[in-house]
Design a protein around this motif. Structure first.
Motif, short mmCIF file in Angstrom:
data_model
loop_
_atom_site.label_atom_id
_atom_site.label_comp_id
_atom_site.label_asym_id
_atom_site.label_seq_id
_atom_site.Cartn_x
_atom_site.Cartn_y
_atom_site.Cartn_z
N THR A 1 -15.69 5.28 -2.04
CA THR A 1 -14.97 4.32 -2.88
C THR A 1 -14.95 4.75 -4.35
OG1 THR A 1 -16.99 2.96 -2.99
CG2 THR A 1 -15.33 2.38 -1.34
N ARG A 2 -16.04 5.33 -4.84
CA ARG A 2 -16.07 5.74 -6.24
C ARG A 2 -15.09 6.88 -6.52
NH1 ARG A 2 -22.61 5.93 -7.42
NH2 ARG A 2 -22.97 3.66 -7.46
N LYS A 3 -14.95 7.78 -5.57
CA LYS A 3 -14.11 8.94 -5.79
C LYS A 3 -12.67 8.76 -5.31
CE LYS A 3 -18.05 12.09 -5.42
NZ LYS A 3 -18.70 13.19 -4.65
N LEU A 4 -12.46 7.87 -4.34
CA LEU A 4 -11.15 7.83 -3.70
C LEU A 4 -10.42 6.49 -3.77
CD1 LEU A 4 -11.94 9.86 -0.44
CD2 LEU A 4 -10.92 10.69 -2.56
N LEU A 5 -11.08 5.41 -4.18
CA LEU A 5 -10.42 4.10 -4.21
C LEU A 5 -9.84 3.82 -5.59
CD1 LEU A 5 -9.81 1.55 -2.51
CD2 LEU A 5 -11.93 0.57 -3.41
N MET A 6 -8.55 3.51 -5.62
CA MET A 6 -7.90 3.17 -6.89
C MET A 6 -8.47 1.88 -7.45
SD MET A 6 -3.86 3.68 -6.04
CE MET A 6 -3.18 5.21 -5.40
N ASP A 7 -8.36 1.70 -8.76
CA ASP A 7 -8.66 0.41 -9.37
C ASP A 7 -7.72 -0.64 -8.77
OD1 ASP A 7 -10.58 1.56 -10.96
OD2 ASP A 7 -9.26 1.79 -12.70
N GLY A 8 -8.29 -1.72 -8.30
CA GLY A 8 -7.48 -2.75 -7.66
C GLY A 8 -7.17 -2.47 -6.20
N LEU B 1 -15.14 16.79 2.77
CA LEU B 1 -13.70 16.94 2.64
C LEU B 1 -13.06 16.01 1.62
CD1 LEU B 1 -12.94 17.26 6.45
CD2 LEU B 1 -13.07 19.08 4.79
N ILE B 2 -13.89 15.30 0.85
CA ILE B 2 -13.36 14.36 -0.14
C ILE B 2 -12.38 15.06 -1.09
CG2 ILE B 2 -13.99 13.04 -2.21
CD1 ILE B 2 -16.35 11.92 -0.67
N SER B 3 -12.72 16.28 -1.47
CA SER B 3 -11.86 16.99 -2.43
C SER B 3 -10.52 17.41 -1.83
CB SER B 3 -12.59 18.24 -2.95
OG SER B 3 -12.88 19.13 -1.89
N ARG B 4 -10.40 17.42 -0.51
CA ARG B 4 -9.17 17.89 0.14
C ARG B 4 -8.11 16.81 0.29
NH1 ARG B 4 -10.48 20.85 5.61
NH2 ARG B 4 -8.21 20.64 5.73
N VAL B 5 -8.46 15.56 0.07
CA VAL B 5 -7.49 14.49 0.30
C VAL B 5 -6.64 14.19 -0.93
CG1 VAL B 5 -8.84 13.45 2.14
CG2 VAL B 5 -9.17 12.67 -0.22
N GLY B 6 -6.90 14.87 -2.03
CA GLY B 6 -6.04 14.73 -3.20
C GLY B 6 -6.36 13.50 -4.03
N SER B 7 -5.32 12.83 -4.51
CA SER B 7 -5.50 11.70 -5.41
C SER B 7 -6.01 10.47 -4.68
CB SER B 7 -4.17 11.39 -6.12
OG SER B 7 -3.15 11.16 -5.18
N LYS B 8 -6.20 9.39 -5.42
CA LYS B 8 -6.86 8.21 -4.88
C LYS B 8 -5.93 7.37 -4.00
CE LYS B 8 -10.37 7.81 -8.48
NZ LYS B 8 -11.08 6.89 -9.40
N PHE B 9 -6.55 6.39 -3.31
CA PHE B 9 -5.85 5.56 -2.34
C PHE B 9 -5.94 4.09 -2.73
CE2 PHE B 9 -7.22 9.42 -0.35
CZ PHE B 9 -6.16 9.79 0.47
N ASP B 10 -4.92 3.34 -2.35
CA ASP B 10 -4.99 1.90 -2.60
C ASP B 10 -5.42 1.12 -1.36
OD1 ASP B 10 -2.59 2.40 -1.32
OD2 ASP B 10 -1.35 1.67 -2.96
N LEU B 11 -5.60 1.81 -0.22
CA LEU B 11 -6.16 1.18 0.98
C LEU B 11 -6.98 2.22 1.73
CD1 LEU B 11 -6.45 -1.17 2.96
CD2 LEU B 11 -4.30 -0.44 4.04
N ALA C 1 0.86 -1.19 0.00
CA ALA C 1 0.00 0.00 0.00
C ALA C 1 0.90 1.23 0.00
CB ALA C 1 -0.92 0.00 1.22
N SER C 2 0.53 2.21 -0.82
CA SER C 2 1.34 3.42 -0.91
C SER C 2 0.62 4.65 -0.40
CB SER C 2 1.77 3.66 -2.36
OG SER C 2 0.63 3.78 -3.21
N ARG C 3 -0.72 4.65 -0.50
CA ARG C 3 -1.54 5.76 0.02
C ARG C 3 -2.69 5.15 0.82
NH1 ARG C 3 -1.64 10.93 -1.77
NH2 ARG C 3 -3.91 10.96 -1.89
N ILE C 4 -2.74 5.49 2.10
CA ILE C 4 -3.71 4.89 3.01
C ILE C 4 -4.59 5.97 3.61
CG2 ILE C 4 -4.01 3.53 5.12
CD1 ILE C 4 -1.16 2.41 4.61
N LEU C 5 -5.90 5.76 3.55
CA LEU C 5 -6.86 6.69 4.14
C LEU C 5 -7.67 5.95 5.19
CD1 LEU C 5 -8.62 9.31 4.25
CD2 LEU C 5 -10.00 8.29 2.41
N GLU C 6 -7.76 6.52 6.39
CA GLU C 6 -8.68 6.01 7.39
C GLU C 6 -9.71 7.09 7.70
OE1 GLU C 6 -9.07 3.72 11.67
OE2 GLU C 6 -7.12 4.54 11.10
#
Length: 238
Positions: free
Chosen positions: A117-124, A86-96, A32-37
């Motif tokens: 998940t639609r806006k912030l979760l990477m494919d895969g 705040l979805i727009s403030r977290v930047g690019s997507k996350f892999d976890l 995992a390279s970008r993690i959002l909780e």
């Protein structure tokens, strides 16, 4: 407006926000390279994840402003406020992405999970969600024999819960959000009495001893074909 909390309630709240959810270890991806909780409390789970993925960037979005200082200490990026705003403030997507003990507190869990998940979760990428099980014996036995239930300050009948789940509705929450459950974990069978009762009943009471369903899943490109879930039993006391 919240009323005054006694010493026991304050201590319980502090313990709750300071938990590290290490029971999810078997559900984590290999990388995992970008993690959002979402709802990380003081950020101790993110701090633990940093030890597993040292090169990852960790983000925490927390509603409780009183936890901001602790969260900034334990996460690379701390954002205080409501996730929908705040979805727009977290930047690019996350892999976890983690939503642990969060969705039962929102009016429309499916809409919230879909939006994140639609806006912030990477494919895969992988999302891990935990929800309480209302079919637990601590709830159903008093209902059956005493025709009563009582809200509490924490746990399954936490008075701040807006939604309740059993296995089918927990999985439906994922599937309605175009997510397929890849792995599942149930908690509540860690103690000796619960383990003995589970063994003596040959697993027939497993889903009545489960306090939580923890699901790890991925986005699908279309209609969800949910395979049968082989629920693992957590043996780590959190």
């Amino acid at each position: 407006m919240q009323g005054h909390r006694g010493p026991t309630q304050v201590s319980a709240a502090k313990d709750y926000y300071s938990r590290s959810r290490r029971e999810i270890r078997s559900l984590l991806p290999s990388r995992a390279s970008r993690i959002l909780e979402v709802g990380p409390g003081a950020g101790f789970t993110l701090l633990w994840l940093k030890s597993i993925y040292p090169d990852a960037t960790t983000f925490g979005v927390e509603l409780n402003q009183a936890l901001e200082a602790d969260l900034r200490e334990h996460a690379d990026v701390a954002i205080i406020g409501d996730i929908d705003e705040l979805i727009s403030r977290v930047g690019s997507k996350f892999d976890l992405i983690l939503l642990l003990d969060v969705l039962e507190h929102v009016p429309d869990p499916t809409r919230t999970l879909q939006a994140i998940t639609r806006k912030l979760l990477m494919d895969g990428g992988r999302v891990i969600v935990s929800v309480p099980n209302i079919a637990h014996l601590s709830v159903t036995v008093p209902l059956l024999f005493q025709r009563r239930f009582a809200y509490t300050d924490s746990g399954i009948l936490d008075r701040t819960h807006l939604r309740f789940f059993v296995e089918d509705t927990a999985v439906k929450l994922f599937n309605d959000s175009n997510l397929v459950v890849k792995d599942g974990l149930i908690t509540g069978l860690e103690g000796p009495k619960s383990m003995m009762l589970d063994r003596l009943t040959l697993g027939l009471l497993t889903h009545h001893l489960a306090k939580q369903y923890i699901m790890a899943g991925e986005l699908t490109g279309g209609p969800v074909a949910q395979p049968r879930i082989n629920w693992k039993k957590s043996r780590l006391i959190s």
